[in-house]
Design a protein around this motif. Structure first.
Motif, PDB file in Angstrom:
ATOM      1  N   PRO A  55      -1.442 -13.950  19.351  1.00  0.00           N
ATOM      2  CA  PRO A  55      -2.144 -13.294  19.162  1.00  0.00           C
ATOM      3  C   PRO A  55      -2.237 -12.469  19.508  1.00  0.00           C
ATOM      4  O   PRO A  55      -3.022 -12.068  20.112  1.00  0.00           O
ATOM      5  N   PHE A  56      -2.254 -10.844  18.255  1.00  0.00           N
ATOM      6  CA  PHE A  56      -3.094  -9.418  18.986  1.00  0.00           C
ATOM      7  C   PHE A  56      -4.709  -9.959  19.310  1.00  0.00           C
ATOM      8  O   PHE A  56      -5.104  -9.263  20.209  1.00  0.00           O
ATOM      9  N   ASP A  57      -5.337 -10.475  18.384  1.00  0.00           N
ATOM     10  CA  ASP A  57      -6.665 -10.506  18.620  1.00  0.00           C
ATOM     11  C   ASP A  57      -6.647 -11.676  19.074  1.00  0.00           C
ATOM     12  O   ASP A  57      -8.611 -11.376  19.965  1.00  0.00           O
ATOM     13  N   ASP A  70      -2.409  -4.392  32.719  1.00  0.00           N
ATOM     14  CA  ASP A  70      -1.563  -5.500  32.982  1.00  0.00           C
ATOM     15  C   ASP A  70      -1.140  -5.993  31.579  1.00  0.00           C
ATOM     16  O   ASP A  70      -0.742  -6.969  31.421  1.00  0.00           O
ATOM     17  N   LEU A  71      -1.770  -5.905  30.338  1.00  0.00           N
ATOM     18  CA  LEU A  71      -1.296  -6.775  29.478  1.00  0.00           C
ATOM     19  C   LEU A  71      -1.189  -5.487  28.336  1.00  0.00           C
ATOM     20  O   LEU A  71      -0.295  -6.142  27.535  1.00  0.00           O
ATOM     21  N   THR A  72      -0.519  -3.814  29.160  1.00  0.00           N
ATOM     22  CA  THR A  72       0.103  -3.538  28.682  1.00  0.00           C
ATOM     23  C   THR A  72       1.910  -3.707  28.269  1.00  0.00           C
ATOM     24  O   THR A  72       2.516  -4.389  29.500  1.00  0.00           O
ATOM     25  N   TRP A  73       1.805  -3.808  27.099  1.00  0.00           N
ATOM     26  CA  TRP A  73       3.924  -4.267  26.993  1.00  0.00           C
ATOM     27  C   TRP A  73       4.012  -5.148  26.889  1.00  0.00           C
ATOM     28  O   TRP A  73       4.767  -6.162  26.268  1.00  0.00           O
ATOM     29  N   ARG A  74       2.311  -6.474  26.817  1.00  0.00           N
ATOM     30  CA  ARG A  74       2.912  -7.973  26.198  1.00  0.00           C
ATOM     31  C   ARG A  74       2.910  -7.881  25.115  1.00  0.00           C
ATOM     32  O   ARG A  74       2.878  -7.209  23.886  1.00  0.00           O
ATOM     33  N   THR A  75       3.775  -8.378  24.576  1.00  0.00           N
ATOM     34  CA  THR A  75       4.641  -9.189  23.590  1.00  0.00           C
ATOM     35  C   THR A  75       3.889  -9.842  22.936  1.00  0.00           C
ATOM     36  O   THR A  75       3.118 -10.988  22.764  1.00  0.00           O
ATOM     37  N   VAL A  76       2.997  -9.498  21.629  1.00  0.00           N
ATOM     38  CA  VAL A  76       1.750  -9.766  20.343  1.00  0.00           C
ATOM     39  C   VAL A  76       3.013  -9.901  19.016  1.00  0.00           C
ATOM     40  O   VAL A  76       3.190  -9.699  18.741  1.00  0.00           O
ATOM     41  N   THR A  77       1.925 -10.890  18.309  1.00  0.00           N
ATOM     42  CA  THR A  77       2.075 -10.782  16.615  1.00  0.00           C
ATOM     43  C   THR A  77       0.974 -10.653  16.014  1.00  0.00           C
ATOM     44  O   THR A  77       0.573 -11.112  16.266  1.00  0.00           O
ATOM     45  N   ALA A  78       1.125 -10.509  15.251  1.00  0.00           N
ATOM     46  CA  ALA A  78       0.438 -10.161  13.748  1.00  0.00           C
ATOM     47  C   ALA A  78       0.506 -10.219  12.121  1.00  0.00           C
ATOM     48  O   ALA A  78       1.123 -10.213  12.175  1.00  0.00           O
ATOM     49  N   THR A  79      -0.272 -10.972  11.497  1.00  0.00           N
ATOM     50  CA  THR A  79      -0.445 -11.564  10.544  1.00  0.00           C
ATOM     51  C   THR A  79      -1.305 -11.833   9.855  1.00  0.00           C
ATOM     52  O   THR A  79      -2.692 -11.150   9.379  1.00  0.00           O
ATOM     53  N   GLY A  80      -0.674 -10.161   8.443  1.00  0.00           N
ATOM     54  CA  GLY A  80      -1.501 -10.232   7.660  1.00  0.00           C
ATOM     55  C   GLY A  80      -1.177  -9.319   6.479  1.00  0.00           C
ATOM     56  O   GLY A  80       0.024  -9.131   6.485  1.00  0.00           O
TER      57      GLY A  80
END
Length: 265
Positions: A55-57, A70-80
């Motif tokens: 999750p993004f947050d 080191d977190l740039t380009w990391r695959t993230v999810t978000a719901t809203g």
């Protein structure tokens, strides 16, 4: 035979050669470091894109958070739910081919868990008839959506991106959660999400941004080798020039010695 090397011209030539050697060695290492940085970047992107989505947050948990390298380009999810009232576009951006200039469409997403709001780069749209008019943008999906994308850091002015004032309404030069938080007062989490997929899938949407290229290592290693080869050629060239000069002087001396001497009548 080589006493000419003590002449002013040859001493200056030798000095230039001695100065060039450390300079070209340094330039070679500079290109080597650029090669290593490119390889590290490619490995980071490849690793980030294949890591399990989170999750993004959980990565950007507060407004003003600066996304580390080191977190740039990391695959993230978000719901809203999208907040189209605060949607804006970012000027002078190219499509996936790099041939057409248009806009990125940035729409805030209010997270369902109440953790805050996330800027979402929904993709690219073409420019309209006028640069002062807001472009035609596919509407953001209504209702709750589940997004997948890539975590990106806020953009900062520099290089080819210039942040200028006096732009038309809802048009900006940067994708910056900090800038938007100041303008809107919203509790925006740091960084933004670069969209790759939406559930449910919309019938129409901006052109999604392609995955970053992480296979091209660039020409820097070749440039480093070229600089070091040039370094090796400097003393070789100096020796060749000196030997040629000595040979020419010997020929000149032999020709002078062989001339007939005029005898008075």
């Amino acid at each position: 035979m080589y006493r000419f090397l003590l002449s002013r011209r040859w001493l200056i030539t030798l000095l230039i050669a001695l100065l060039l050697i450390p300079a070209t060695v340094r330039l070679g290492f500079w290109q080597l470091h650029r090669h290593e940085a490119r390889v590290d970047r490619n490995e980071l992107i490849a690793r980030s894109l294949t890591d399990q989505p989170v999750p993004f947050d959980t990565l950007s948990a507060a407004p003003g958070f600066a996304v580390p390298k080191d977190l740039t380009w990391r695959t993230v999810t978000a719901t809203g739910q999208y907040d189209p009232a605060h949607e804006f576009v970012v000027r002078k951006r190219t499509d996936s081919s790099g041939d057409k200039i248009g806009y990125f469409v940035i729409t805030p997403l209010v997270l369902a868990d109440g953790a805050g709001t996330v800027l979402v780069n929904r993709g690219w749209v073409a420019s309209g008839n006028s640069a002062v008019e807001y472009p035609a943008v596919p509407a953001a999906p209504a209702g709750q959506v589940a997004l997948t994308g890539r975590l990106r850091a806020d953009e900062a002015a520099g290089g080819s991106i210039k942040d200028r004032a006096g732009l038309p309404d809802r048009q900006f030069n940067l994708i910056s959660s900090t800038q938007q938080a100041k303008d809107t007062g919203a509790a925006l989490l740091g960084g933004y999400l670069e969209l790759t997929a939406t559930l449910p899938a919309p019938a129409d949407q901006p052109e999604l941004l392609p995955e970053p290229n992480h296979s091209d290592i660039g020409p820097h290693m070749a440039y480093a080798i070229q600089w070091w080869l040039f370094t090796a050629l400097i003393p070789v060239g100096f020796v060749v020039m000196a030997r040629r000069e000595a040979k020419d002087r010997r020929k000149e001396a032999a020709g002078t010695d062989g001339l007939p001497v005029a005898v008075p009548a």
